[in-house]
Enzyme design. Structure first.
Site, short mmCIF file in Angstrom:
data_model
loop_
_atom_site.label_atom_id
_atom_site.label_comp_id
_atom_site.label_asym_id
_atom_site.label_seq_id
_atom_site.Cartn_x
_atom_site.Cartn_y
_atom_site.Cartn_z
N ALA A 77 0.86 -1.19 0.00
CA ALA A 77 0.00 0.00 0.00
C ALA A 77 0.89 1.23 0.00
O ALA A 77 1.62 1.47 0.95
CB ALA A 77 -0.89 -0.01 1.24
N GLY A 84 4.75 5.47 -3.69
CA GLY A 84 5.57 6.66 -3.88
C GLY A 84 7.02 6.24 -4.14
O GLY A 84 7.29 5.15 -4.62
N ALA A 103 7.67 2.35 -4.97
CA ALA A 103 8.12 2.00 -6.32
C ALA A 103 9.49 1.33 -6.26
O ALA A 103 9.74 0.35 -6.99
CB ALA A 103 8.18 3.26 -7.19
N VAL A 143 13.38 3.73 10.97
CA VAL A 143 14.46 4.44 11.66
C VAL A 143 15.75 4.28 10.89
O VAL A 143 16.16 3.17 10.61
CB VAL A 143 14.68 3.88 13.09
CG1 VAL A 143 15.78 4.67 13.81
CG2 VAL A 143 13.40 3.90 13.88
N GLY A 198 16.70 4.78 7.81
CA GLY A 198 16.71 4.29 6.43
C GLY A 198 17.18 2.86 6.28
O GLY A 198 16.60 1.95 6.83
N ILE A 247 19.96 1.48 7.32
CA ILE A 247 20.82 0.92 8.38
C ILE A 247 20.00 -0.09 9.19
O ILE A 247 18.94 0.26 9.70
CB ILE A 247 21.31 2.03 9.33
CG1 ILE A 247 22.03 3.13 8.56
CG2 ILE A 247 22.21 1.44 10.40
CD1 ILE A 247 22.37 4.33 9.43
N LYS A 304 11.81 9.00 15.56
CA LYS A 304 12.68 7.84 15.39
C LYS A 304 13.32 7.46 16.72
O LYS A 304 13.41 6.29 17.08
CB LYS A 304 13.76 8.14 14.34
CG LYS A 304 13.21 8.33 12.94
CD LYS A 304 14.23 9.03 12.04
CE LYS A 304 13.70 9.17 10.62
NZ LYS A 304 14.60 10.02 9.78
N GLY A 340 15.98 8.06 1.22
CA GLY A 340 16.08 7.80 -0.21
C GLY A 340 15.33 6.54 -0.56
O GLY A 340 15.22 5.63 0.26
#
EC number: 1.1.1.3
Lengths: 437, 437
Positions: free
Chosen positions: A10, A13, A17, A134, A136, A138, A207, A304
């Site tokens: 769901a 974005g 994607a 939290v 990205g 890592i 986070k 990212g």
């Protein structure tokens, strides 16, 4: 080889994607790593016709992610919509109720509702994974949930927001003002048009609240976090820090103290010689301090599409590898209903070193008054720097003080006293110093 | 709550004693984290009567670890004896044959026999965990086995030996010679009486061979690793590196190239601004570079009783949490029999930048000859530094060259030519430069 793991996604974005792209492009590797295929069988997003550059023809389309959660024949529901309430919360709850495992990147949702969602997941016997929420890409959640067995964590801290770290790095490298660096960050897509949520520390606080729960086994308390953003950091601070052997980072810190748990987000001086001081640009880092292991640092891309997708795919793969009936680890490291109440340590009890920058009117007695206020509050000084040339005019001097370990209460009283004495102009700048290896 | 996990420990040296201590002191936390108790029911070591400061009265004693592996009523066999062959290998094989999960810290054993042991473990349906074998307490094995799903790794490199990193850090911080720093390291217990295994790179090579297998899905090939130790690093190199913006570390690097996989261990220049450059003293670090995530760095204590025990306990806890019939992940990330043959890339094909330090006889034509050799081998130069004052006598100059990207073959030919030309004294020093973030 086991049956295919059926995934519903769901939100399509940037992150959604990227997740679809990785699951498609790396299907063979994933099958080998997981011992079974991982297949996207259902998707939901706002605009069905948007060209996202990904192959979705084989997936069932749902306009409504709640319907996807309830009706799609899936094993795992991946929520990449975002937002604390509303549709993200509804579809995650629906997925858990329907007995689906859930993977999410939604820090705001977990900061507000994480414990309740964890209780639902644990009761239903399904996994709730949130590596992407939290830092990205890592793998800090996996590390804290799984690699810290037997360790008692005393402190967890990190650079958790790429926008702020990018801005502070640019200020240091290029000597630009905060405003100029913010404008650059916005131009490059590293900061939003309204950057408040990032630069005032809210994103870091969300986070941090999840790391705090994992570190100390307490209920999430995201609203109880001391926050100061980076908008008051000046070139004078950055240059002074450099001369004294420090760099300035926006850190989120959670620390166990005698009076409870400190959760704080604020610009922080870290020793230039420390590893975390070299984490620049949009890179994030998390440091975990424990009694048995010592200090562990993880650093890597904090945001990212691809970096976040890596974390989401890792979570999906963990679910793929777990067989039915597997004793799933608790969402926050211990069963949700056993999480201890969060007891907040008062910020005024915080102990540490402080950097204080004062713009002092250059006249006899000014410095003596400052020294007297320090002494009156039992603050001893590690460094004192007064620049010969007034940067702010012939009759102004910049005075920099670095204290030995003292308390927040003492510093606030001393600085209030200094302000009332009338020898300084502008608001004194106070930046906390953090130990790091 | 599940049945207790019964643990047998072979080897009660520094690490073994620390493991027992943690399992005892942290029993309550572990029970909560794992959902079941973890109990040491059997132990084996050389000297039964030695006072190790740990409580062993409740454990069955075995003089022979092979007997423990075969006869003790255990679920997990923990091998902390060490050594590539002999008793460590025998008892691990016996444990696997008896259907016990195995946890080991033994990098030498795995470097030599890892694939065969993995095949045995996977065939028997038991886990073989070895977090403590590489980088001490840093959870690099878990990260590579579990958090990298969907990622294709292009390079893995790290500071894997605390002895070498300690010596190089001291040389830089205190300006001492290699020999003096080695003596200090030995005095402090950071280096052995015979330090060869550490300082010549063998320890790093063993650890690297395991990371290579995990990174690239290839059979372990520990004998096929290019190695240069740190004993030829001088103050002149360290100072020159600092001036040029580099620091010197002993790195183990494994990289996929067109002609195969490079595995190399050698002193390396890394940019001072990189995160890994700040990893000092006995701290270790591992960097993993992938297509989706980017570059992830993990750093922390690489050795020591407690740090290593943390990794062992984490492995035991993972086994405790896995329920019977759980589809165990393969030992080296993919089934052992599916590991690809290891194809070694020739070192002469290595591409990168190089630091070259020459002691040149100060006379006309010397530098022109050097420049001619570089040009003849297509090596272009990023930096050239010649010190005005000869450190080695009035008629000697130190010349430092930093090349742009070139090949090992080109540099070797150029340096051989320079040596034959007769304008230099002493052996030219060549140190490879590694990219790092």
């Amino acid at each position: 080889m086991g049956e295919a793991l059926r995934v519903g996604i769901a939100g399509l974005g940037t992150v959604g994607a990227s997740v679809v792209r990785v699951l498609t492009d790396k299907a063979a590797e994933l099958t080998r790593q997981c011992g079974r295929e991982v297949v996207v069988v259902a998707v939901s997003a706002r605009d069905r016709n948007k060209d996202r550059g990904i192959a979705l023809a084989d997936a069932a389309w749902f306009d409504d992610p709640v319907a996807l959660a309830k009706k799609a024949e899936i094993d795992v529901f991946v929520e990449l919509i975002g937002g604390e309430t509303g549709i993200a919360k509804d579809c995650v709850e629906a997925a858990l109720a329907a007995g689906r495992h859930v993977v999410t990147a939604n820090k705001a949702l977990l900061a507000a509702n994480g414990v309740a969602l964890a209780e639902k997941a644990e009761k239903r016997g399904v996994l709730l994974n949130y590596e992407a929420a939290v830092a990205g890409g890592i793998p800090v959640i996996k590390t804290m949930r799984e690699a810290m067995a037997g360790n008692t964590i005393s402190r967890v801290f990190g650079i958790l927001n790429g926008t702020c770290n990018y801005i502070l790095t640019r200020m240091e490298e290029d000597g630009l003002s905060f405003a100029d660096c913010l404008a650059d960050a916005q131009r490059l897509g590293y900061a939003e048009a309204d950057p408040t949520f990032d630069i005032e520390g809210h994103d870091t606080a969300h986070k941090l609240s999840l790391l705090t729960s994992l570190a100390f086994g307490t209920r999430i308390s995201a609203g109880d976090i001391y926050m100061e953003g980076i908008s008051n950091i000046t070139q004078a601070d950055i240059r002074a820090a450099g001369e004294l052997g420090y760099r300035i980072k926006l850190l989120g810190v959670a620390q166990r103290t005698e009076s409870g748990i400190e959760q704080r987000v604020h610009p922080t001086m870290v020793p230039t010689a420390s590893v975390i001081a070299q984490v620049d640009g949009v890179t994030n880092a998390v440091a975990i301090e424990t009694d048995i292991l010592g200090e562990l640092l993880l650093s890597g891309p904090g945001a990212g599409g691809n970096a976040t997708a890596s974390a989401v795919v890792g979570d999906i793969a963990d679910i793929a590898k777990a067989s039915p009936g597997f004793q799933h680890g608790p969402v926050f490291g211990r069963p949700a209903r056993e999480l201890a109440p969060y007891k907040r340590a008062r910020m005024r009890a915080h102990a540490g070193g402080y950097f204080i920058r004062l713009t002092v009117i250059d006249r006899a007695g000014a410095f003596a008054a400052i020294a007297k206020r320090m002494a009156a509050n039992d603050i001893s000084l590690e460094s004192i720097v007064q620049h010969a040339n007034g940067e702010n005019g012939a009759d102004r001097k910049t005075v920099i003080l670095v204290t030995h370990e003292t308390t927040e209460a003492a510093v606030r009283k001393a600085v209030d006293g200094i302000t009332r004495d009338g020898h300084v102009v502008d608001t004194p700048q106070v930046i906390r110093i953090e130990r790091a290896e």
